[in-house]
Design an enzyme around this catalytic site. Sequence first.
Site, mmCIF file in Angstrom:
data_model
loop_
_atom_site.group_PDB
_atom_site.id
_atom_site.type_symbol
_atom_site.label_atom_id
_atom_site.label_comp_id
_atom_site.label_asym_id
_atom_site.label_seq_id
_atom_site.Cartn_x
_atom_site.Cartn_y
_atom_site.Cartn_z
ATOM 1 N N ARG A 121 0.800 -1.239 0.000
ATOM 2 C CA ARG A 121 0.000 0.000 0.000
ATOM 3 C C ARG A 121 0.831 1.286 0.000
ATOM 4 N NH1 ARG A 121 -2.973 -3.107 3.740
ATOM 5 N NH2 ARG A 121 -4.669 -4.147 2.645
ATOM 6 N N LYS A 143 2.723 11.033 -11.785
ATOM 7 C CA LYS A 143 1.840 10.130 -12.547
ATOM 8 C C LYS A 143 2.607 8.838 -12.784
ATOM 9 C CE LYS A 143 -1.343 13.010 -15.135
ATOM 10 N NZ LYS A 143 -1.750 13.454 -16.489
ATOM 11 N N GLU A 185 8.334 17.268 -25.793
ATOM 12 C CA GLU A 185 7.688 17.626 -24.517
ATOM 13 C C GLU A 185 8.172 18.995 -24.037
ATOM 14 O OE1 GLU A 185 5.174 15.926 -23.291
ATOM 15 O OE2 GLU A 185 5.492 13.762 -23.482
ATOM 16 N N LYS A 227 6.391 22.729 -15.219
ATOM 17 C CA LYS A 227 5.564 21.590 -14.823
ATOM 18 C C LYS A 227 5.283 21.622 -13.323
ATOM 19 C CE LYS A 227 4.542 16.771 -15.064
ATOM 20 N NZ LYS A 227 4.677 15.500 -15.735
ATOM 21 N N GLU A 237 -5.131 16.436 -11.239
ATOM 22 C CA GLU A 237 -5.733 16.758 -12.526
ATOM 23 C C GLU A 237 -7.243 16.953 -12.457
ATOM 24 O OE1 GLU A 237 -3.739 14.905 -15.924
ATOM 25 O OE2 GLU A 237 -5.652 14.817 -16.947
ATOM 26 N N ARG A 241 -4.133 20.815 -14.686
ATOM 27 C CA ARG A 241 -3.078 19.858 -15.026
ATOM 28 C C ARG A 241 -3.357 19.178 -16.368
ATOM 29 N NH1 ARG A 241 0.400 15.470 -11.444
ATOM 30 N NH2 ARG A 241 1.526 14.682 -13.254
ATOM 31 N N ASN A 245 -1.514 17.685 -21.046
ATOM 32 C CA ASN A 245 -1.811 16.638 -22.033
ATOM 33 C C ASN A 245 -1.986 17.192 -23.433
ATOM 34 O OD1 ASN A 245 -1.793 14.429 -20.279
ATOM 35 N ND2 ASN A 245 -3.789 15.045 -19.493
ATOM 36 N N HIS A 248 -1.802 14.949 -26.436
ATOM 37 C CA HIS A 248 -1.799 13.559 -25.971
ATOM 38 C C HIS A 248 -3.022 12.756 -26.403
ATOM 39 C CE1 HIS A 248 1.640 14.929 -23.772
ATOM 40 N NE2 HIS A 248 1.804 13.790 -23.147
ATOM 41 N N HIS A 252 -1.733 9.616 -27.936
ATOM 42 C CA HIS A 252 -1.955 8.273 -27.366
ATOM 43 C C HIS A 252 -2.666 7.381 -28.380
ATOM 44 C CE1 HIS A 252 -1.547 9.506 -22.835
ATOM 45 N NE2 HIS A 252 -0.400 9.414 -23.453
ATOM 46 N N HIS A 265 6.849 7.942 -27.758
ATOM 47 C CA HIS A 265 5.833 8.777 -27.119
ATOM 48 C C HIS A 265 5.987 10.250 -27.553
ATOM 49 C CE1 HIS A 265 3.065 10.238 -24.075
ATOM 50 N NE2 HIS A 265 3.998 11.079 -23.656
HETATM 51 P P1 NAD Z 1 11.830 5.012 -22.575
HETATM 52 O O1 NAD Z 1 11.742 4.908 -21.127
HETATM 53 O O2 NAD Z 1 11.381 3.857 -23.395
HETATM 54 O O3 NAD Z 1 13.344 5.351 -22.962
HETATM 55 C C1 NAD Z 1 13.677 5.489 -24.319
HETATM 56 C C2 NAD Z 1 14.875 4.584 -24.697
HETATM 57 O O4 NAD Z 1 16.076 5.187 -24.234
HETATM 58 C C3 NAD Z 1 14.822 3.207 -24.095
HETATM 59 O O5 NAD Z 1 15.327 2.284 -25.032
HETATM 60 C C4 NAD Z 1 15.778 3.324 -22.911
HETATM 61 O O6 NAD Z 1 16.313 2.096 -22.512
HETATM 62 C C5 NAD Z 1 16.817 4.231 -23.476
HETATM 63 N N1 NAD Z 1 17.592 5.012 -22.535
HETATM 64 C C6 NAD Z 1 17.135 5.617 -21.410
HETATM 65 N N2 NAD Z 1 18.089 6.390 -20.892
HETATM 66 C C7 NAD Z 1 19.166 6.264 -21.688
HETATM 67 C C8 NAD Z 1 20.462 6.821 -21.683
HETATM 68 N N3 NAD Z 1 20.825 7.748 -20.779
HETATM 69 N N4 NAD Z 1 21.343 6.464 -22.634
HETATM 70 C C9 NAD Z 1 20.968 5.573 -23.595
HETATM 71 N N5 NAD Z 1 19.741 5.026 -23.679
HETATM 72 C C10 NAD Z 1 18.850 5.378 -22.729
HETATM 73 O O7 NAD Z 1 11.034 6.277 -23.137
HETATM 74 P P2 NAD Z 1 10.876 7.777 -22.608
HETATM 75 O O8 NAD Z 1 10.733 8.590 -23.815
HETATM 76 O O9 NAD Z 1 11.908 8.127 -21.608
HETATM 77 O O10 NAD Z 1 9.493 7.725 -21.835
HETATM 78 C C11 NAD Z 1 8.286 7.439 -22.506
HETATM 79 C C12 NAD Z 1 7.301 6.918 -21.501
HETATM 80 O O11 NAD Z 1 7.053 7.916 -20.518
HETATM 81 C C13 NAD Z 1 5.961 6.564 -22.097
HETATM 82 O O12 NAD Z 1 5.535 5.332 -21.599
HETATM 83 C C14 NAD Z 1 5.047 7.681 -21.631
HETATM 84 O O13 NAD Z 1 3.712 7.268 -21.502
HETATM 85 C C15 NAD Z 1 5.647 8.027 -20.312
HETATM 86 N N6 NAD Z 1 5.348 9.376 -19.860
HETATM 87 C C16 NAD Z 1 4.897 9.533 -18.598
HETATM 88 C C17 NAD Z 1 4.631 10.793 -18.110
HETATM 89 C C18 NAD Z 1 4.215 10.973 -16.683
HETATM 90 O O14 NAD Z 1 3.817 12.075 -16.321
HETATM 91 N N7 NAD Z 1 4.329 9.957 -15.856
HETATM 92 C C19 NAD Z 1 4.845 11.913 -18.930
HETATM 93 C C20 NAD Z 1 5.317 11.724 -20.218
HETATM 94 C C21 NAD Z 1 5.578 10.441 -20.670
HETATM 95 N N1 GLY Z 2 2.542 14.365 -18.597
HETATM 96 C C1 GLY Z 2 1.291 14.857 -18.131
HETATM 97 C C2 GLY Z 2 1.237 15.074 -16.664
HETATM 98 O O1 GLY Z 2 2.173 14.843 -15.945
HETATM 99 O O2 GLY Z 2 0.218 15.491 -16.191
#
Ligand code: NAD
Ligand code: GLY
Length: 365
Positions: A121, A143, A185, A227, A237, A241, A245, A248, A252, A265
């Site tokens: 939890r 998130k 972003e 942010k 949100e 907030r 998006n 998005h 998405h 993404h």
């Molecule tokens: P990812 O985590 O898949 O990383 C992209 C690639 O880069 C992967 O192959 C990873 O292994 C590699 N990598 C990471 N760091 C590295 C480094 N320093 N050197 C070499 N390679 C490296 O993708 P991302 O773009 O970081 O994140 C996308 C994800 O984040 C999506 O699932 C999206 O939905 C999510 N997201 C979440 C939020 C949130 O608020 N929580 C906001 C935006 C995106």
């Molecule tokens: N990436 C959207 C949020 O954090 O709200």
Amino acid sequence: MASLQHTLKLDLAERSYPIYIGRGLLDADLLRPHIPGQQVLLVSNETVAPLYLQRLQAGLEGLQLACCILPDGEQYKTLDSLNRIFDSLLQQRFDRGCTLIALGGGVVGDITGFAAASYQRGVHFIQVPTTLLAQVDSSVGGKTGVNHPLGKNMIGAFYQPRCVLIDTDSLNTLDDRQLRAGIAEVIKYGLINDAEFFAWLEAHYAKLLAREPEALAFAIERSCADKADVVAADERESGQRALLNLGHSFGHAIETGMGYGEWLHGEAVAAGMCLAARMSARMGWLDRSSLARILDLIERCGLPSRAPQQLAPARMTELMAVDKKVLAGKLRLVLLKGIGQALVTGEFDTEALRETLERGADRSN
Ligand code: NAD
Ligand code: GLY
């Protein structure tokens, strides 16, 4: 040598936390004060772990450390991966005082955060983001979650980390395509409510693409600050907030429709922001010169400004109906009244949406 350049604060009363930004921070002793107990599970993936895990581990000597290394890719942002983290925690008999540290991009960060939110939890959680996208967006704001085959990020929780550690040097090993995806972003913040930052990006985007450390540090700091302000005002949100998006709902749908991992993404968000901008222009909300500036910046950054040809407009419409902004069956979208003037609304011209999707992949449009 480690050099801490900025410490921002995400202000959430007793759950406030610092965002450390600087060079070489993986070697700085900044995490210890944020780890209350002795047990630490480091979660990373098979790409990032060989690059950076040892350095992080070195700073945590003396603690009971365990590692969980996930497969790499958006297609592994699943309940199965979540279970692998729970397996590690239970096998090590980790208790409610343990801390989970996410080392990686947004995929590792989102899954680990959700594991921390739900294990016994809720246990402590720290974000060490290593992609530009994760440094400017996903690691900040709490998130967390995983994908469902029917919808992106549909299973998750709001759960804040105890701190975010951003070592900008980790971007040196990131490939160009991933760097560009992160820039999408960054541009988003300028479009939502920071026209001055958008203008800075128009003047300095080439420095970001060339990975100039000072430009990157400035863009990361400004994005995190923008942010942090939005999240502090509306953590869960219920209002503004949702502006974060922008792009998005379209994005998405592209990610899900193309198959997770096909479009990054950030690429999907870039195309989604262009679709939102075109739709806003169709409705007369956004003037043509602002639209041209938006498309121009996205394209100069090497990002897609169109929907994929392979995704039929009818399929996009269907996928957009599975969006977390849908309320009482009604789709709400983030649209633009200008650069730096985004709004969330369910009151839009459905014909403009239909036409935007119909012509979404059209190069002559
Ligand atoms: P990812 O985590 O898949 O990383 C992209 C690639 O880069 C992967 O192959 C990873 O292994 C590699 N990598 C990471 N760091 C590295 C480094 N320093 N050197 C070499 N390679 C490296 O993708 P991302 O773009 O970081 O994140 C996308 C994800 O984040 C999506 O699932 C999206 O939905 C999510 N997201 C979440 C939020 C949130 O608020 N929580 C906001 C935006 C995106
Ligand atoms: N990436 C959207 C949020 O954090 O709200």
